[in-house]
Enzyme design. Structure first.
Site, PDB file in Angstrom:
ATOM      1  N   PRO A  10       8.579  -8.956  54.875  1.00 52.89           N
ATOM      2  CA  PRO A  10       8.962  -7.095  54.752  1.00 52.89           C
ATOM      3  C   PRO A  10       7.347  -6.483  54.769  1.00 52.89           C
ATOM      4  CG  PRO A  10       8.871  -8.924  53.491  1.00 52.89           C
ATOM      5  CD  PRO A  10       9.283  -9.643  54.740  1.00 52.89           C
ATOM      6  N   ASN A  11       7.982  -4.719  54.378  1.00 53.18           N
ATOM      7  CA  ASN A  11       6.706  -4.352  54.660  1.00 53.18           C
ATOM      8  C   ASN A  11       5.569  -4.287  56.090  1.00 53.18           C
ATOM      9  OD1 ASN A  11       6.954  -2.821  52.159  1.00 53.18           O
ATOM     10  ND2 ASN A  11       6.688  -5.465  51.508  1.00 53.18           N
ATOM     11  N   ARG A  18      -0.604   2.476  56.433  1.00 51.87           N
ATOM     12  CA  ARG A  18      -0.960   1.902  54.708  1.00 51.87           C
ATOM     13  C   ARG A  18      -1.768   0.605  54.648  1.00 51.87           C
ATOM     14  NH1 ARG A  18       3.759   2.767  51.905  1.00 51.87           N
ATOM     15  NH2 ARG A  18       4.294   5.173  53.464  1.00 51.87           N
ATOM     16  N   TYR A  23      -5.087  -4.382  56.644  1.00 50.51           N
ATOM     17  CA  TYR A  23      -4.387  -5.623  57.885  1.00 50.51           C
ATOM     18  C   TYR A  23      -4.508  -4.655  59.469  1.00 50.51           C
ATOM     19  CZ  TYR A  23      -1.376  -7.051  53.988  1.00 50.51           C
ATOM     20  OH  TYR A  23      -1.340  -7.808  52.931  1.00 50.51           O
ATOM     21  N   ASN A  74       5.838 -14.612  60.957  1.00 48.37           N
ATOM     22  CA  ASN A  74       4.972 -13.839  60.067  1.00 48.37           C
ATOM     23  C   ASN A  74       5.698 -13.295  58.710  1.00 48.37           C
ATOM     24  OD1 ASN A  74       3.017 -12.393  57.975  1.00 48.37           O
ATOM     25  ND2 ASN A  74       1.985 -10.842  59.716  1.00 48.37           N
ATOM     26  N   ALA A  77       5.053 -11.561  53.237  1.00 46.35           N
ATOM     27  CA  ALA A  77       5.783 -12.181  51.132  1.00 46.35           C
ATOM     28  C   ALA A  77       6.107 -13.120  51.417  1.00 46.35           C
ATOM     29  CB  ALA A  77       5.917 -10.842  50.476  1.00 46.35           C
ATOM     30  N   GLU A  98       3.511 -20.223  62.914  1.00 49.83           N
ATOM     31  CA  GLU A  98       3.154 -19.438  61.480  1.00 49.83           C
ATOM     32  C   GLU A  98       2.118 -18.437  61.711  1.00 49.83           C
ATOM     33  OE1 GLU A  98       2.770 -21.105  57.730  1.00 49.83           O
ATOM     34  OE2 GLU A  98       1.921 -19.356  56.584  1.00 49.83           O
ATOM     35  N   HIS A 100      -0.800 -14.839  60.342  1.00 52.36           N
ATOM     36  CA  HIS A 100      -1.005 -14.281  58.947  1.00 52.36           C
ATOM     37  C   HIS A 100      -1.876 -13.119  59.770  1.00 52.36           C
ATOM     38  CE1 HIS A 100       1.565 -15.647  56.288  1.00 52.36           C
ATOM     39  NE2 HIS A 100       0.997 -17.076  56.765  1.00 52.36           N
ATOM     40  N   LEU A 101      -2.172 -11.763  59.746  1.00 52.02           N
ATOM     41  CA  LEU A 101      -2.872 -10.895  60.510  1.00 52.02           C
ATOM     42  C   LEU A 101      -4.682 -11.303  58.977  1.00 52.02           C
ATOM     43  CD1 LEU A 101      -0.651  -7.842  60.178  1.00 52.02           C
ATOM     44  CD2 LEU A 101      -1.825  -8.301  62.148  1.00 52.02           C
ATOM     45  N   ARG A 107      -7.873 -15.103  50.070  1.00 49.69           N
ATOM     46  CA  ARG A 107      -7.086 -13.955  49.209  1.00 49.69           C
ATOM     47  C   ARG A 107      -6.793 -14.768  47.627  1.00 49.69           C
ATOM     48  NH1 ARG A 107      -3.061 -10.293  52.652  1.00 49.69           N
ATOM     49  NH2 ARG A 107      -3.630  -9.247  50.399  1.00 49.69           N
ATOM     50  N   ARG A 111      -1.163 -16.294  47.308  1.00 54.68           N
ATOM     51  CA  ARG A 111      -1.031 -16.269  49.045  1.00 54.68           C
ATOM     52  C   ARG A 111      -1.586 -17.782  49.233  1.00 54.68           C
ATOM     53  NH1 ARG A 111      -0.327 -10.847  49.808  1.00 54.68           N
ATOM     54  NH2 ARG A 111      -1.281  -9.407  48.459  1.00 54.68           N
TER      55      ARG A 111
HETATM   56  O1  CA2 Z   1      -2.016 -11.365  56.175  1.00 55.13           O
HETATM   57  C1  CA2 Z   1      -0.554 -11.165  56.624  1.00 55.13           C
HETATM   58  O2  CA2 Z   1      -0.246 -11.010  57.714  1.00 55.13           O
HETATM   59  C2  CA2 Z   1       0.366 -10.691  55.333  1.00 55.13           C
HETATM   60  O3  CA2 Z   1       1.588 -11.710  56.081  1.00 55.13           O
HETATM   61  C3  CA2 Z   1       0.753 -10.067  54.735  1.00 55.13           C
HETATM   62  C4  CA2 Z   1       1.862  -9.708  54.440  1.00 55.13           C
HETATM   63  C5  CA2 Z   1       0.957 -10.630  52.794  1.00 55.13           C
HETATM   64  O4  CA2 Z   1       1.975 -10.387  51.815  1.00 55.13           O
HETATM   65  C6  CA2 Z   1       0.668 -12.294  53.111  1.00 55.13           C
HETATM   66  O5  CA2 Z   1       0.993 -12.279  51.939  1.00 55.13           O
HETATM   67  C7  CA2 Z   1       0.354 -11.559  54.035  1.00 55.13           C
HETATM   68  C8  CA2 Z   1       2.301  -8.334  53.500  1.00 55.13           C
HETATM   69  C9  CA2 Z   1       3.062  -7.710  54.344  1.00 55.13           C
HETATM   70  C10 CA2 Z   1       2.366  -6.249  53.826  1.00 55.13           C
HETATM   71  O6  CA2 Z   1       1.903  -5.126  55.061  1.00 55.13           O
HETATM   72  C11 CA2 Z   1       1.623  -3.934  54.544  1.00 55.13           C
HETATM   73  C12 CA2 Z   1       0.571  -2.938  55.845  1.00 55.13           C
HETATM   74  C13 CA2 Z   1       0.402  -1.696  55.247  1.00 55.13           C
HETATM   75  C14 CA2 Z   1       0.757  -1.196  53.989  1.00 55.13           C
HETATM   76  C15 CA2 Z   1       0.795  -2.195  53.236  1.00 55.13           C
HETATM   77  C16 CA2 Z   1       1.692  -3.585  53.379  1.00 55.13           C
END
Ligand code: CA2
Length: 147
Positions: A10-11, A18, A23, A74, A77, A98, A100-101, A107, A111
């Site tokens: 998600p997202n 954003r 990210y 990835n 959340a 797995e 993550h960026l 963090r 997380r």
């Molecule tokens: O660091 C990562 O790749 C995460 O998987 C990104 C997730 C976060 O919940 C994990 O803890 C770590 C969030 C992805 C949301 O991506 C966005 C991108 C742009 C603006 C807002 C959110």
């Protein structure tokens, strides 16, 4: 042709639009294009997907199991909440990396725990979009070892 599913939670469709401070500036489409190029070099077809729905990710892991595809995920959340993803990976017997960026361990405390890590072959985090390419290489290398 051998397949790698690259699954995004998600997202992640908002990447590059954003919060570039956390990210990065690459969009999910940029990441897809570089994954497809890396896949070509490694001899894998890349099936790149994103969903904001947990059930889609579960169904795609099941599909990867049926097709004997490798999985780079990835879970975003859902990493920190989803027993369903852990169960799906275990049941499908797929090889998962797995990614993550961001460095999730640097963090917020919520997380630091991942439901996916215990059923993943390995985890890559903190290297931004480059982590996806590292993950593809790791999957290809582990598949070669198992042959
Ligand atoms: O660091 C990562 O790749 C995460 O998987 C990104 C997730 C976060 O919940 C994990 O803890 C770590 C969030 C992805 C949301 O991506 C966005 C991108 C742009 C603006 C807002 C959110």
């Amino acid at each position: 042709m051998k397949q790698i599913f690259v699954l995004n939670g998600p997202n992640l469709n908002l990447l590059g639009k954003r919060e570039p401070g956390i990210y990065g500036v690459a969009t999910l489409d940029d990441i897809r294009i570089s994954c497809e190029a890396a896949g070509k070099e490694l001899g894998y077809n890349i099936d790149f997907r994103q969903s904001n729905y947990e059930g889609d990710l579960v169904s795609w892991i099941q599909e990867a199991g049926e097709k004997e595809a490798l999985v780079l995920i990835n879970p975003a959340a859902y990493t920190h909440t989803s027993v369903a993803l852990q169960d799906a990976i275990r049941a499908a017997r797929v090889t998962v990396v797995e990614v993550h960026l961001s460095n999730i361990h640097a963090r917020e405390a919520f997380r630091h725990h991942s439901y996916v890590s215990p059923v993943a072959q390995g985890v890559i985090c903190g290297f931004g979009a480059e982590g996806y390419i590292l993950g593809l290489r790791a999957l290809a290398a582990s598949a070669t070892k198992q042959q």
